[in-house]
Design a protein around this motif. Sequence first.
Motif, PDB file in Angstrom:
ATOM      1  N   ALA A   5       0.816  -1.211   0.000  1.00 30.89           N
ATOM      2  CA  ALA A   5       0.000   0.000   0.000  1.00 30.89           C
ATOM      3  C   ALA A   5       0.853   1.266   0.000  1.00 30.89           C
ATOM      4  O   ALA A   5       0.533   2.259  -0.647  1.00 30.89           O
ATOM      5  CB  ALA A   5      -0.936  -0.002   1.206  1.00 30.89           C
ATOM      6  N   ALA A   6       1.977   1.209   0.736  1.00 32.68           N
ATOM      7  CA  ALA A   6       2.845   2.387   0.864  1.00 32.68           C
ATOM      8  C   ALA A   6       4.137   2.218   0.068  1.00 32.68           C
ATOM      9  O   ALA A   6       5.192   2.704   0.468  1.00 32.68           O
ATOM     10  CB  ALA A   6       3.161   2.641   2.339  1.00 32.68           C
ATOM     11  N   LYS A   7       4.060   1.544  -1.070  1.00 36.80           N
ATOM     12  CA  LYS A   7       5.270   1.231  -1.825  1.00 36.80           C
ATOM     13  C   LYS A   7       5.940   2.470  -2.426  1.00 36.80           C
ATOM     14  O   LYS A   7       7.099   2.409  -2.845  1.00 36.80           O
ATOM     15  CB  LYS A   7       4.970   0.224  -2.923  1.00 36.80           C
ATOM     16  N   LYS A   8       5.215   3.596  -2.483  1.00 40.05           N
ATOM     17  CA  LYS A   8       5.801   4.827  -3.011  1.00 40.05           C
ATOM     18  C   LYS A   8       6.117   5.840  -1.915  1.00 40.05           C
ATOM     19  O   LYS A   8       6.615   6.928  -2.195  1.00 40.05           O
ATOM     20  CB  LYS A   8       4.859   5.457  -4.044  1.00 40.05           C
ATOM     21  N   THR A   9       5.830   5.490  -0.664  1.00 38.16           N
ATOM     22  CA  THR A   9       6.117   6.395   0.445  1.00 38.16           C
ATOM     23  C   THR A   9       7.622   6.493   0.672  1.00 38.16           C
ATOM     24  O   THR A   9       8.318   5.476   0.702  1.00 38.16           O
ATOM     25  CB  THR A   9       5.433   5.903   1.729  1.00 38.16           C
ATOM     26  N   LEU A  10       8.112   7.712   0.866  1.00 35.08           N
ATOM     27  CA  LEU A  10       9.522   7.936   1.153  1.00 35.08           C
ATOM     28  C   LEU A  10       9.668   8.452   2.581  1.00 35.08           C
ATOM     29  O   LEU A  10       8.792   9.163   3.097  1.00 35.08           O
ATOM     30  CB  LEU A  10      10.132   8.944   0.174  1.00 35.08           C
ATOM     31  N   LEU A  11      10.776   8.087   3.205  1.00 33.92           N
ATOM     32  CA  LEU A  11      11.052   8.477   4.583  1.00 33.92           C
ATOM     33  C   LEU A  11      12.231   9.438   4.599  1.00 33.92           C
ATOM     34  O   LEU A  11      13.321   9.104   4.129  1.00 33.92           O
ATOM     35  CB  LEU A  11      11.355   7.234   5.419  1.00 33.92           C
TER      36      LEU A  11
END
Length: 323
Positions: free
Chosen positions: A93-99
């Motif tokens: 679901a968060a495969k494009k989220t960056l930290l």
Amino acid sequence: MSLQVQSLNSDTTFALTFSHPALRKPFVVILDPWLHSSPYVYHPMFANQSHTTQPCISSISELSPVPDMIIVSQKKTDHCNEETLKELDWSSAAKKTLLYAAPDAGRIILGWQWFDRRRLRLLRLGETVKVELRNGEEKPTAEDPAGWLELLLMAPKRLWELPSLHNAVGIKWVVPRELGQRNQILSILFSPHGAPIASLRPWLSSLPPQPQTPKIEANEQTTASPQPNLSLLIHPFCRIHSLLGGEIISGFPGGFSICRHATVGNWISAHDEAKEVRGITVGLLRYRLWNADEVENDLKREGIEGVGVNMLHAGHEVCIELC
């Protein structure tokens, strides 16, 4: 164009939602996610804490839309919280989220050995990071651009100012305008423990000034010197001092100093939840809490008016428009 700010845990975890007609979905940024567990300093017997109010979500995996970016401002476990961060479905679901993390927090995150280091971006002192607001894989159109975010980590240089605590993240939302017109900028200063004004002044001075206003004195028209325009300050109201380690949180005095050096549109409190604190250091802490009315009144008493003051509880939000 608007920014919605929601408190997720009555403390320092906020959701920033940037909305623009050029975006198919809002761009969501999460600050310092900590929803549960009892983070400790050095050892649980030395100092540990837990929430006394229920966060509005039990896991960041419940967030919809999924966050595009997570910012971790420092390494302390109530800001860089392993249990909370690992709950996000990073692989699907968060495969494009960056930290984006401060360097010391980034090293801790990599040490957990669960996170794809290609998803991690370090916020290095003095280096501005530019993040375009995208529609999935697409960039905003040239005709109606949503602009970009500029992130800058700031920290004091003096050891006695506790640089691991007293840092801040400056966020600018830059929206391009027509040729010949100045870009629109919505600015956010996230300073969860407070930061010395000396470390903030260069970034503040880079903000566009408030429009100059005529000032009548002695039958002559003069122009007041413009101050930088800070759209949103996220900063504690409560001051905490330790007899062992000095100033832990600068509270209202630190925020007041910022209000003297910039025209602040909105001030939202951070780190002011009445947490349950345990450990041998508890008796060494000294607290002074200003409530929202006291902050507003004390600012006015010093000639600072027009600041929207809010202490948000979990789930509550405010909206800031960028015209």
